[in-house]
Design a protein around this motif. Structure first.
Motif, short mmCIF file in Angstrom:
data_model
loop_
_atom_site.label_atom_id
_atom_site.label_comp_id
_atom_site.label_asym_id
_atom_site.label_seq_id
_atom_site.Cartn_x
_atom_site.Cartn_y
_atom_site.Cartn_z
N ALA A 1 0.83 -1.08 0.15
CA ALA A 1 -0.01 0.15 0.10
C ALA A 1 0.65 1.31 0.09
CB ALA A 1 -1.06 0.05 1.35
N ILE A 2 2.10 1.09 0.63
CA ILE A 2 3.11 2.29 0.38
C ILE A 2 4.27 1.60 0.23
CG2 ILE A 2 1.71 3.43 2.37
CD1 ILE A 2 3.55 2.66 4.42
N THR A 3 5.32 2.71 -0.07
CA THR A 3 6.63 2.49 -0.12
C THR A 3 7.59 3.18 0.71
OG1 THR A 3 6.20 2.07 -2.70
CG2 THR A 3 8.53 2.42 -2.18
N LYS A 4 8.56 2.50 1.25
CA LYS A 4 9.76 3.07 2.06
C LYS A 4 10.60 3.76 0.97
CE LYS A 4 12.71 1.98 5.44
NZ LYS A 4 13.25 1.01 6.78
N VAL A 5 10.69 5.03 1.22
CA VAL A 5 11.63 5.66 0.42
C VAL A 5 13.15 5.42 1.04
CG1 VAL A 5 12.61 7.84 -0.50
CG2 VAL A 5 10.14 7.08 -0.31
N THR A 6 13.32 5.69 2.20
CA THR A 6 14.60 5.58 3.17
C THR A 6 13.82 5.61 4.66
OG1 THR A 6 16.65 6.37 3.63
CG2 THR A 6 15.15 8.04 3.37
N ARG A 7 14.77 5.53 5.53
CA ARG A 7 14.22 5.10 6.97
C ARG A 7 13.58 6.29 7.54
NH1 ARG A 7 18.47 4.47 12.20
NH2 ARG A 7 16.54 4.17 13.75
N GLY A 8 12.18 6.17 7.82
CA GLY A 8 11.59 7.26 8.26
C GLY A 8 10.57 7.84 7.18
N CYS B 1 6.05 7.09 1.00
CA CYS B 1 5.53 7.63 -0.10
C CYS B 1 4.25 6.56 -0.54
CB CYS B 1 6.36 8.08 -1.28
SG CYS B 1 6.83 6.69 -2.27
N GLN B 2 3.44 7.01 -1.50
CA GLN B 2 2.29 6.15 -2.04
C GLN B 2 2.38 6.50 -3.72
OE1 GLN B 2 -1.60 6.46 0.12
NE2 GLN B 2 -0.56 8.34 0.78
N LEU B 3 2.85 5.55 -4.24
CA LEU B 3 3.21 5.56 -5.66
C LEU B 3 2.06 5.58 -6.37
CD1 LEU B 3 6.09 3.04 -6.06
CD2 LEU B 3 6.21 5.48 -5.99
N VAL B 4 0.79 5.33 -5.89
CA VAL B 4 -0.49 5.26 -6.57
C VAL B 4 -1.15 6.46 -6.29
CG1 VAL B 4 -0.61 2.81 -6.81
CG2 VAL B 4 -1.61 3.87 -5.07
N HIS B 5 -0.96 7.24 -5.38
CA HIS B 5 -1.51 8.33 -4.98
C HIS B 5 -1.59 9.38 -6.25
CE1 HIS B 5 -2.78 11.88 -3.06
NE2 HIS B 5 -3.22 11.16 -1.74
N ALA B 6 -2.68 9.89 -6.46
CA ALA B 6 -2.76 10.70 -7.64
C ALA B 6 -2.23 11.89 -7.69
CB ALA B 6 -4.41 11.12 -7.91
N PRO C 1 13.66 3.52 -3.97
CA PRO C 1 12.94 2.67 -4.71
C PRO C 1 11.98 3.80 -5.61
CG PRO C 1 12.68 2.28 -2.57
CD PRO C 1 13.72 3.40 -2.69
N ILE C 2 12.07 5.14 -5.43
CA ILE C 2 11.48 6.12 -6.16
C ILE C 2 12.32 6.82 -7.19
CG2 ILE C 2 9.40 6.29 -4.68
CD1 ILE C 2 10.42 8.83 -3.85
N GLY C 3 13.62 6.39 -7.30
CA GLY C 3 14.38 7.28 -8.20
C GLY C 3 15.75 7.82 -7.44
N ARG C 4 16.44 8.38 -8.26
CA ARG C 4 17.88 8.89 -7.75
C ARG C 4 17.84 10.29 -7.19
NH1 ARG C 4 21.04 7.64 -11.64
NH2 ARG C 4 21.86 9.84 -12.37
N TYR C 5 18.51 10.74 -6.24
CA TYR C 5 18.41 12.03 -5.83
C TYR C 5 19.87 12.78 -5.67
CZ TYR C 5 13.25 11.67 -4.37
OH TYR C 5 12.03 11.59 -4.56
N GLU C 6 20.15 13.73 -6.25
CA GLU C 6 21.60 14.41 -6.23
C GLU C 6 21.40 15.61 -5.42
OE1 GLU C 6 22.96 15.10 -10.12
OE2 GLU C 6 23.16 12.99 -10.77
N PHE C 7 22.25 15.80 -4.22
CA PHE C 7 22.19 16.84 -3.54
C PHE C 7 23.45 17.66 -3.70
CE2 PHE C 7 19.38 13.57 -1.53
CZ PHE C 7 18.41 14.44 -0.96
N HIS C 8 23.46 18.79 -3.96
CA HIS C 8 24.64 19.64 -4.25
C HIS C 8 24.65 20.90 -3.30
CE1 HIS C 8 25.43 17.42 -8.05
NE2 HIS C 8 24.04 17.66 -8.21
N GLN C 9 25.74 20.95 -2.66
CA GLN C 9 25.68 21.99 -1.60
C GLN C 9 26.06 23.37 -2.33
OE1 GLN C 9 29.30 21.83 0.87
NE2 GLN C 9 28.23 21.96 2.61
N ILE C 10 25.30 24.46 -1.72
CA ILE C 10 25.47 25.90 -1.86
C ILE C 10 25.38 26.38 -0.69
CG2 ILE C 10 24.38 25.41 -4.31
CD1 ILE C 10 22.19 27.00 -3.21
N LYS C 11 25.93 27.63 -0.60
CA LYS C 11 26.12 28.57 0.76
C LYS C 11 24.71 29.16 1.05
CE LYS C 11 30.84 29.81 0.08
NZ LYS C 11 31.32 29.13 1.25
N PRO C 12 24.39 29.35 2.20
CA PRO C 12 23.02 29.64 2.59
C PRO C 12 22.89 31.15 1.87
CG PRO C 12 24.31 28.74 4.56
CD PRO C 12 25.26 28.96 3.46
#
Length: 218
Positions: free
Chosen positions: A41-48, A51-56, A108-119
């Protein structure tokens, strides 16, 4: 809020959100969510994070705030350029500007790339999406500047953007962003040169103003 209503309203959510809004302890919420996952019914993306892949209304972008945790951040770079109609190419990952460490996350829902920039570079050009629920993303102009900034920090990355549609950008907004963002002078010059190449309609005096408005960041 009952659990059914919560799931109707939240395409992506954390265990803590589920527990708090449904009046459950963290342990009880974790057990309930594990059962829902076992039922597909739901998918674990990462710890904690779930998501719901079938949610509209589900989109991988909605998980970004949850994956950022206590970091500041927003969807940007090629991902935002594509969403804003400036780039036809579909990025292979959701690209995120963050105040945290740069990293890549496979989920499970794809790859994420995090790039650091200054505040200091998050002062302007960030908007709230019109989706429900909303998420933070860069405007077309901010996404372009973020992309060119990243290119100055990582060799020749993004030195060529052949599918970029220059007509999407508001040149006046680009000039205003120069007043609000704090780039070191060397990086500002490099970005200015790339802007001139990618957006030939940008006036020479605007490029000079961009370099002048940028201030040295410690």
């Amino acid at each position: 809020m009952n659990q059914i209503r919560f799931l109707q309203d939240h395409p992506a959510f954390s265990t803590r959100e589920f527990a708090f809004l449904c009046g459950l302890s963290i342990s009880a919420a974790s057990r309930k969510l594990a059962r829902l996952e076992a039922e597909d019914a739901i998918t674990k993306v990462t710890r904690g994070v779930w998501c719901q892949l079938v949610h509209a209304r589900f989109s991988p972008n909605q998980a970004v705030r949850l994956l950022l945790g206590n970091e500041r951040g927003y969807v940007s770079f090629l991902s935002a350029l594509h969403m804003q109609g400036a780039l036809s190419q579909i990025p292979a990952a959701v690209q995120v500007a963050t105040t945290g460490h740069g990293r890549m996350l496979e989920t499970p829902i794809g790859r994420y790339e995090f790039h650091q920039i200054k505040p200091e570079m998050m002062r302007s050009g960030i908007e709230v999406s019109e989706t429900n629920p909303p998420y933070l993303r860069a405007s077309a102009e901010k996404a372009l500047l973020d992309t060119l900034y990243l290119g100055t920090r990582k060799g020749r990355r993004y030195s060529s953007l052949p599918e970029l549609d220059g007509s999407v950008f508001d040149l006046a907004k680009l000039e205003c962003l120069a007043d609000a963002l704090c780039y070191p002078s060397a990086i500002a010059s490099a970005i200015s040169a790339r802007l001139a190449r990618h957006l030939p309609d940008l006036r020479a005096d605007a490029l000079r103003a961009f370099r002048t408005a940028s201030r040295t960041v410690a």
